[in-house]
Design a protein around this motif. Structure first.
Motif, short mmCIF file in Angstrom:
data_model
loop_
_atom_site.label_atom_id
_atom_site.label_comp_id
_atom_site.label_asym_id
_atom_site.label_seq_id
_atom_site.Cartn_x
_atom_site.Cartn_y
_atom_site.Cartn_z
N CYS A 1 0.80 -1.54 0.06
CA CYS A 1 0.34 0.24 -0.09
C CYS A 1 1.17 1.05 0.14
N LEU A 2 1.96 1.85 0.86
CA LEU A 2 2.61 2.61 1.12
C LEU A 2 3.71 2.42 0.02
N GLY B 1 5.11 -3.31 11.38
CA GLY B 1 4.23 -2.54 12.10
C GLY B 1 2.69 -1.95 10.83
N ASP B 2 2.15 -1.24 11.00
CA ASP B 2 0.75 -0.90 10.03
C ASP B 2 0.59 -0.34 8.71
N ARG C 1 -1.39 0.90 6.98
CA ARG C 1 -1.55 2.04 6.53
C ARG C 1 -1.10 2.75 6.52
N THR C 2 0.27 2.30 7.82
CA THR C 2 0.84 4.15 7.78
C THR C 2 2.50 4.22 8.13
N GLY C 3 2.88 2.85 8.01
CA GLY C 3 3.77 2.76 8.68
C GLY C 3 4.37 2.60 10.14
N LEU C 4 3.98 2.83 10.71
CA LEU C 4 4.46 3.05 11.96
C LEU C 4 4.35 1.63 13.21
N THR D 1 10.81 0.48 9.75
CA THR D 1 9.82 1.11 10.59
C THR D 1 10.65 1.08 12.43
N THR E 1 10.60 3.38 15.53
CA THR E 1 9.38 3.90 16.55
C THR E 1 9.92 5.48 17.23
N THR F 1 7.67 12.17 12.50
CA THR F 1 6.67 12.54 13.09
C THR F 1 5.62 13.61 12.72
N SER F 2 3.92 13.63 13.31
CA SER F 2 3.25 14.64 12.84
C SER F 2 4.13 15.84 13.80
#
Length: 360
Positions: free
Chosen positions: A60-61, A96-97, A99-102, A127, A129, A158-159
C-alpha cells in the motif's frame, strides 16, 4: 501508493556516489541473509523476484518495496537500478501498520526476534518508533548475543517533526541518518533525547531523491533515514560476504572506521563517523592491512614550463654566478676609472679612496 510505471534507464546517482561498481568487483553480498522489518513488500516486482522471500503481491505505501530494491535489487533489462548488495537474500518480516508504516516498540521487538530466529546476519529496521521499551532493549541484546547486526534509522517522522528513533539509540545498533546528493546531512540540527543527551548517529548514507523499486516493477523516488539505513545494511552484507568470519561487532567497527569523516570528527552530532564507504570497508585485507595492488613507480608528467634536469640546471647556475662576478668586477673598474679621469695609472700611483671609505 499506485504501482510504479516509470522505469529509470540511467544509473542512479547513489550508485556512483558509493562507488558500487568497484565495490561489486569485490563482493555482491552472495549468501548473506538480510531480514527487512517493514509492513509490506511487493516481492513480485521483476527486480525483486529472485531476491525477496516472504513478500506479498501488494504494498500500500510502497516504502517497503523501495527499501528492498535499495538493498538487493537484481539487474533488469532496461533499468539502471541495481541494489547495494544485488546477490544478498532478503527475508521480509511484516512489522507495523500497512496503512501508516508505523510500529510499536513491541512489534519491532517481535520482528527482531523473528529475524534472529530465521538466521539473518543483518536486520534492517525499516520502520522505527520514537519510544523505547524493555522488550525492545532485550530484543536488541539478544540479536547482539546471536552475532546479528541491527541497522536502524536514526530518526522517525512524526506529526511533530522528526524524533530520535528506536532501536537506533542502542549502543550495538548502527544508527543511520540521511545525507543529500552532495553528501551533506539532511537534518538541520541534532535531536535531543528525554535524558538530555544528543540522539545517536553512527553513519550517514544517501537518503534524498533516492531511486528505488516501486510496487508493480517501476521506479519511485524515496527519502529519509530508513532509506539511508538500507544502504548501510547492504554495505554490511557486502562486507560479510567478502569476509564471512567477521563478527557483527567487527563489521560495525569496519564500516564506521572507514567512513568519510566529517570535518568535525567522529563527534559530529549530525553525521557521526561520517558517510558510509562500502569500497573502503572491503579494501582492508583480513588482519587490518590495506589491500595492495601491484603497479609501476610514479613518473610525473612533463612540466608545461619545460624539463628540469641536473645538467641543464647546473649550467644555468654556473652562468648566473659568472655574470654576478663580472658585474662586481665591472663595477670596480668603472669606479677606479672615474676616480683617475679615465687615464692610465702611473707607476707607483696609489689607488684613490672612495669618499665614503674611512681613513686608516
Amino acid at each position: 501508493m499506485a504501482t510504479g510505471g516509470d522505469v529509470v534507464e540511467q544509473t542512479p546517482w547513489t550508485h556512483h556516489f558509493l562507488g558500487l561498481s568497484r565495490a561489486h568487483e569485490l563482493s555482491t553480498g552472495e549468501g548473506v541473509g538480510v531480514a527487512l522489518l517493514t509492513p509490506e513488500v511487493d516481492g513480485g516486482a521483476p527486480a525483486l523476484a529472485d531476491a525477496v522471500e516472504g513478500g506479498q503481491s501488494t504494498d500500500c505505501l510502497g516504502f517497503g518495496t523501495s527499501l528492498a530494491g535499495v538493498l538487493a535489487a537484481r539487474r533488469v533489462e532496461g533499468s539502471g537500478l541495481l541494489g547495494t548488495a544485488p546477490e544478498a537474500s532478503v527475508t521480509v518480516v511484516p512489522t507495523g501498520d500497512p496503512r501508516t508504516g508505523l510500529a510499536s516498540p513491541q512489534e519491532i521487538a517481535a520482528g527482531i526476534g523473528n529475524a534472529v530466529d530465521s538466521g539473518a546476519r543483518v536486520v534492517l529496521v525499516g520502520t522505527g518508533t520514537w519510544e523505547a521499551s524493555p522488550a525492545l532493549e532485550s530484543a536488541v541484546a539478544a540479536a547482539e548475543e546471536a552475532d546479528t547486526l541491527v541497522v536502524a534509522p536514526a530518526t522517525v517522522p512524526t506529526s511533530r517533526g522528526p524524533m530520535p528513533g528506536h532501536p537506533a539509540q542502542h549502543a550495538s545498533v548502527l544508527s543511520v541518518a540521511a545525507h543529500d546528493v552532495e553528501g551533506v546531512p539532511v537534518a538541520r540540527g541534532p535531536l535531543v533525547l528525554p535524558s538530555g543527551d544528543l540522539a545517536s548517529v553512527d553513519l550517514t548514507a544517501p537518503g534524498d531523491r533516492v531511486v528505488g523499486t516501486g510496487p508493480g516493477g517501476g521506479h519511485v523516488s524515496t527519502a529519509g533515514d530508513g532509506v539511508a539505513a538500507a544502504f548501510v545494511a547492504g554495505a554490511a552484507a557486502l562486507l560479510m560476504a567478502r569476509e564471512p568470519d567477521l563478527s557483527s561487532e567487527q563489521v560495525r567497527a569496519r564500516l564506521t572506521s572507514t567512513a568519510y569523516t566529517s570535518p568535525r570528527g567522529d563527534a559530529d552530532p549530525l553525521s557521526g563517523h561520517g558517510r558510509v564507504d562500502p569500497l573502503a570497508a572491503m579494501a582492508i585485507a583480513p588482519g587490518g592491512t590495506p589491500v595492495g595492488v601491484a603497479g609501476e613507480g610514479f613518473v610525473p608528467d612533463p612540466s608545461p614550463r619545460g624539463s628540469v634536469e641536473a645538467l641543464p640546471t647546473a649550467a644555468v647556475v654556473s652562468v648566473a654566478l659568472l655574470l654576478i662576478v663580472l658585474c662586481v668586477l665591472g663595477g670596480a673598474v668603472i669606479r677606479l676609472g672615474r676616480a683617475r679621469g679615465w687615464r692610465p695609472a702611473a707607476p707607483g700611483e696609489p689607488v684613490p679612496m672612495r669618499s665614503d671609505e674611512p681613513v686608516r
